[in-house]
Design a protein around this motif. Sequence first.
Motif, PDB file in Angstrom:
ATOM      1  N   LYS A 228       0.823  -1.219   0.000  1.00 15.62           N
ATOM      2  CA  LYS A 228       0.000   0.000   0.000  1.00 15.62           C
ATOM      3  C   LYS A 228       0.855   1.266   0.000  1.00 15.62           C
ATOM      4  N   PHE A 229       1.923   1.258   0.766  1.00 20.40           N
ATOM      5  CA  PHE A 229       2.781   2.440   0.832  1.00 20.40           C
ATOM      6  C   PHE A 229       3.401   2.732  -0.531  1.00 20.40           C
ATOM      7  N   LEU A 230       3.976   1.697  -1.149  1.00 22.97           N
ATOM      8  CA  LEU A 230       4.618   1.894  -2.452  1.00 22.97           C
ATOM      9  C   LEU A 230       3.599   2.209  -3.542  1.00 22.97           C
ATOM     10  N   SER A 231       2.409   1.600  -3.443  1.00 24.78           N
ATOM     11  CA  SER A 231       1.400   1.908  -4.459  1.00 24.78           C
ATOM     12  C   SER A 231       0.934   3.361  -4.329  1.00 24.78           C
ATOM     13  N   GLN A 232       0.831   3.871  -3.105  1.00 24.38           N
ATOM     14  CA  GLN A 232       0.463   5.281  -2.922  1.00 24.38           C
ATOM     15  C   GLN A 232       1.565   6.197  -3.450  1.00 24.38           C
ATOM     16  N   LYS A 233       2.808   5.807  -3.191  1.00 31.69           N
ATOM     17  CA  LYS A 233       3.946   6.585  -3.679  1.00 31.69           C
ATOM     18  C   LYS A 233       3.963   6.607  -5.210  1.00 31.69           C
ATOM     19  N   LEU A 234       3.737   5.455  -5.824  1.00 32.79           N
ATOM     20  CA  LEU A 234       3.703   5.377  -7.282  1.00 32.79           C
ATOM     21  C   LEU A 234       2.528   6.180  -7.835  1.00 32.79           C
ATOM     22  N   TYR A 235       1.389   6.082  -7.177  1.00 30.89           N
ATOM     23  CA  TYR A 235       0.213   6.848  -7.607  1.00 30.89           C
ATOM     24  C   TYR A 235       0.503   8.354  -7.583  1.00 30.89           C
ATOM     25  N   ASP A 236       1.131   8.817  -6.511  1.00 29.02           N
ATOM     26  CA  ASP A 236       1.458  10.243  -6.396  1.00 29.02           C
ATOM     27  C   ASP A 236       2.420  10.678  -7.502  1.00 29.02           C
ATOM     28  N   LYS A 237       3.383   9.837  -7.791  1.00 31.30           N
ATOM     29  CA  LYS A 237       4.373  10.194  -8.814  1.00 31.30           C
ATOM     30  C   LYS A 237       3.756  10.160 -10.216  1.00 31.30           C
ATOM     31  N   ILE A 238       2.868   9.203 -10.474  1.00 25.80           N
ATOM     32  CA  ILE A 238       2.173   9.173 -11.768  1.00 25.80           C
ATOM     33  C   ILE A 238       1.299  10.420 -11.906  1.00 25.80           C
ATOM     34  N   SER A 239       0.604  10.774 -10.833  1.00 24.71           N
ATOM     35  CA  SER A 239      -0.234  11.980 -10.858  1.00 24.71           C
ATOM     36  C   SER A 239       0.611  13.219 -11.120  1.00 24.71           C
ATOM     37  N   GLY A 240       1.770  13.284 -10.485  1.00 25.61           N
ATOM     38  CA  GLY A 240       2.671  14.412 -10.709  1.00 25.61           C
ATOM     39  C   GLY A 240       3.159  14.476 -12.144  1.00 25.61           C
ATOM     40  N   LEU A 241       3.473  13.310 -12.712  1.00 25.44           N
ATOM     41  CA  LEU A 241       3.919  13.257 -14.108  1.00 25.44           C
ATOM     42  C   LEU A 241       2.829  13.782 -15.040  1.00 25.44           C
ATOM     43  N   ILE A 242       1.610  13.325 -14.830  1.00 33.30           N
ATOM     44  CA  ILE A 242       0.502  13.755 -15.693  1.00 33.30           C
ATOM     45  C   ILE A 242       0.237  15.249 -15.510  1.00 33.30           C
ATOM     46  N   ALA A 243       0.251  15.707 -14.268  1.00 36.28           N
ATOM     47  CA  ALA A 243       0.031  17.137 -14.013  1.00 36.28           C
ATOM     48  C   ALA A 243       1.144  17.975 -14.644  1.00 36.28           C
ATOM     49  N   GLY A 244       2.373  17.501 -14.555  1.00 38.14           N
ATOM     50  CA  GLY A 244       3.491  18.215 -15.169  1.00 38.14           C
ATOM     51  C   GLY A 244       3.368  18.274 -16.680  1.00 38.14           C
ATOM     52  N   TYR A 245       2.945  17.169 -17.269  1.00 37.60           N
ATOM     53  CA  TYR A 245       2.763  17.133 -18.723  1.00 37.60           C
ATOM     54  C   TYR A 245       1.655  18.093 -19.149  1.00 37.60           C
ATOM     55  N   VAL A 246       0.544  18.040 -18.434  1.00 38.83           N
ATOM     56  CA  VAL A 246      -0.575  18.933 -18.755  1.00 38.83           C
ATOM     57  C   VAL A 246      -0.144  20.389 -18.590  1.00 38.83           C
ATOM     58  N   GLY A 247       0.587  20.673 -17.524  1.00 37.70           N
ATOM     59  CA  GLY A 247       1.043  22.042 -17.291  1.00 37.70           C
ATOM     60  C   GLY A 247       1.980  22.547 -18.368  1.00 37.70           C
ATOM     61  N   LEU A 248       2.796  21.661 -18.907  1.00 33.83           N
ATOM     62  CA  LEU A 248       3.778  22.086 -19.901  1.00 33.83           C
ATOM     63  C   LEU A 248       3.206  22.146 -21.309  1.00 33.83           C
ATOM     64  N   PHE A 249       2.392  21.155 -21.677  1.00 33.52           N
ATOM     65  CA  PHE A 249       1.966  21.067 -23.072  1.00 33.52           C
ATOM     66  C   PHE A 249       0.499  21.416 -23.312  1.00 33.52           C
ATOM     67  N   VAL A 250      -0.385  20.993 -22.446  1.00 33.99           N
ATOM     68  CA  VAL A 250      -1.805  21.210 -22.695  1.00 33.99           C
ATOM     69  C   VAL A 250      -2.205  22.642 -22.375  1.00 33.99           C
TER      70      VAL A 250
END
Length: 203
Positions: A26-48
């Motif tokens: 659960k801890f690692l899955s939450q960490k991975l979820y947060d990092k995936i969310s950050g990646l998507i937010a960063g992509y949207v912020g830069l390109f979209v």
Amino acid sequence: MEEEHLKNFINSTIFLVKLFVGLKDKFLSQKLYDKISGLIAGYVGLFVLKGERAESGNASHNLRFIELKNYIDSLLELLDYLEHSKIVPISPLLYARRNLLDFKLSLIKLHQYKSVSSVSKPKENKPIIFVSKNVQPRNLKESSNKERILNFIKKSPNSRTKEIIYEFSILSNRTVKRNLKELLDEGFIKKISKDNAVYYNCK
């Protein structure tokens, strides 16, 4: 070029989600979820959202680029940890890493291309002054810094000193300028002064 980074982003996201689904901790899955969310937010912020934030300028774009690159780096670190802990299947992990690295590379290339292309080109209204010596070119040592600089000037005619320094940022400014002077003295390139700026071309 933009299609390449979009494809790599989508593939990275798909494989990261596959990893997330297969992760039982659960801890690692939450960490991975947060990092995936950050990646998507960063992509949207830069390109979209770039059209909506066009007025914010180049500095804001550079900050969003750095943020996205940091999200990618933190995901790569987490993938390294997951690989060494051996708690996830290796195939999606390796695919995710490869696509993330491809995405990071295409992102860096795109950022460098936009940075260099945004540099102003010379105005056409003043005369050009050629400054060069009539020296016959000699052979360059393979894979030397001078050869790399010469190849860059061949690919990008009318290169300014600051563009060359930016391209070879791993070298010091002094080294780049020294190599340019040596290339000029050896007759490989010519120096053009125009509008209080210096441009380099191959002979």
